[in-house]
Design a protein around this motif. Structure first.
Motif, mmCIF file in Angstrom:
data_model
loop_
_atom_site.group_PDB
_atom_site.id
_atom_site.type_symbol
_atom_site.label_atom_id
_atom_site.label_comp_id
_atom_site.label_asym_id
_atom_site.label_seq_id
_atom_site.Cartn_x
_atom_site.Cartn_y
_atom_site.Cartn_z
ATOM 1 N N PHE A 1 0.835 -1.203 0.000
ATOM 2 C CA PHE A 1 0.000 0.000 0.000
ATOM 3 C C PHE A 1 0.871 1.254 0.000
ATOM 4 O O PHE A 1 0.604 2.214 -0.739
ATOM 5 N N LEU A 2 1.924 1.244 0.815
ATOM 6 C CA LEU A 2 2.840 2.387 0.818
ATOM 7 C C LEU A 2 3.557 2.517 -0.528
ATOM 8 O O LEU A 2 3.806 3.634 -1.000
ATOM 9 N N ALA A 3 3.877 1.388 -1.162
ATOM 10 C CA ALA A 3 4.484 1.428 -2.496
ATOM 11 C C ALA A 3 3.493 2.011 -3.510
ATOM 12 O O ALA A 3 3.896 2.743 -4.423
ATOM 13 N N TYR A 4 2.211 1.710 -3.352
ATOM 14 C CA TYR A 4 1.212 2.311 -4.222
ATOM 15 C C TYR A 4 1.156 3.825 -4.008
ATOM 16 O O TYR A 4 1.042 4.593 -4.982
ATOM 17 N N CYS A 5 1.244 4.252 -2.760
ATOM 18 C CA CYS A 5 1.271 5.690 -2.483
ATOM 19 C C CYS A 5 2.491 6.334 -3.147
ATOM 20 O O CYS A 5 2.389 7.426 -3.709
ATOM 21 N N ALA A 6 3.634 5.657 -3.097
ATOM 22 C CA ALA A 6 4.835 6.174 -3.767
ATOM 23 C C ALA A 6 4.626 6.232 -5.272
ATOM 24 O O ALA A 6 5.073 7.179 -5.932
ATOM 25 N N TYR A 7 3.933 5.255 -5.820
ATOM 26 C CA TYR A 7 3.616 5.263 -7.256
ATOM 27 C C TYR A 7 2.659 6.418 -7.576
ATOM 28 O O TYR A 7 2.847 7.135 -8.558
ATOM 29 N N PHE A 8 1.668 6.598 -6.740
ATOM 30 C CA PHE A 8 0.675 7.654 -6.949
ATOM 31 C C PHE A 8 1.335 9.033 -6.956
ATOM 32 O O PHE A 8 0.977 9.895 -7.741
#
Length: 172
Positions: free
Chosen positions: A39-46
């Motif tokens: 989820f944190l990696a998705y936030c970094a992607y976002f």
């Protein structure tokens, strides 16, 4: 007086829960770690810190454009949580007796190498490491290291606590 003590022992508030087994805790640690860090990696992607989204894991198997939207990201995060259970059991099998930060760091780097070098041909959307932006490489290495440290500390803590409990039970 005896009957009151027996009655108190039968009350639900005075009963002790059966503790979760270590293997169940390892599975839970793996799932939570996978979901949290992906989820944190998705936030970094976002926020454009990385060009690799969690849904890259769905690319070889899922058909359709849904995997590129919010539903695809959510399912990918949950799927990474399930795959992470396997990774946690691997850590438990090989490194459970290791203390400190370095086994977790090594485990995280090993997972990063596995995903980005060894398994790279499986994921068509994932570029080769030399073709990735520097921000992506640094961000993903950091996430994998943090994931490895999370898994490592959590599992070694649970194993240490289990041993301490067994020793305390033997002393009693």
């Amino acid at each position: 007086m005896q009957t009151k003590t027996k009655r108190d022992a039968q009350l639900e508030q005075n009963k002790r829960e059966k503790p979760m087994s270590v293997l169940a805790k390892v599975a839970l640690i793996g799932f939570i770690g996978g979901v949290f860090w992906s989820f944190l990696a998705y936030c970094a992607y976002f926020f454009h810190f990385t060009e690799v989204a969690p849904n890259f894991i769905l690319q070889p198997w899922a058909v359709g454009d849904w995997k590129n939207g919010a539903l695809g990201q959510t399912i990918a995060i949950l799927f990474i949580g399930i795959v992470s259970v396997v990774a946690a059991f691997v850590y438990y099998a090989f490194f459970k007796n290791r203390q400190g930060i370095w086994p977790g760091v090594a485990f995280g780097i090993g997972l990063w190498v596995l995903v980005f070098y060894v398994l790279n041909p499986i994921f068509p959307q994932l570029k080769a490491v030399p073709q990735l932006e520097r921000n992506t490489v640094v961000t993903m290495v950091c996430f994998y290291i943090l994931y490895g440290v999370f898994i490592g500390y959590s599992i070694s803590f649970e194993v240490t606590e289990m041993r301490r409990q067994k020793q305390a039970d033997v002393v009693k």
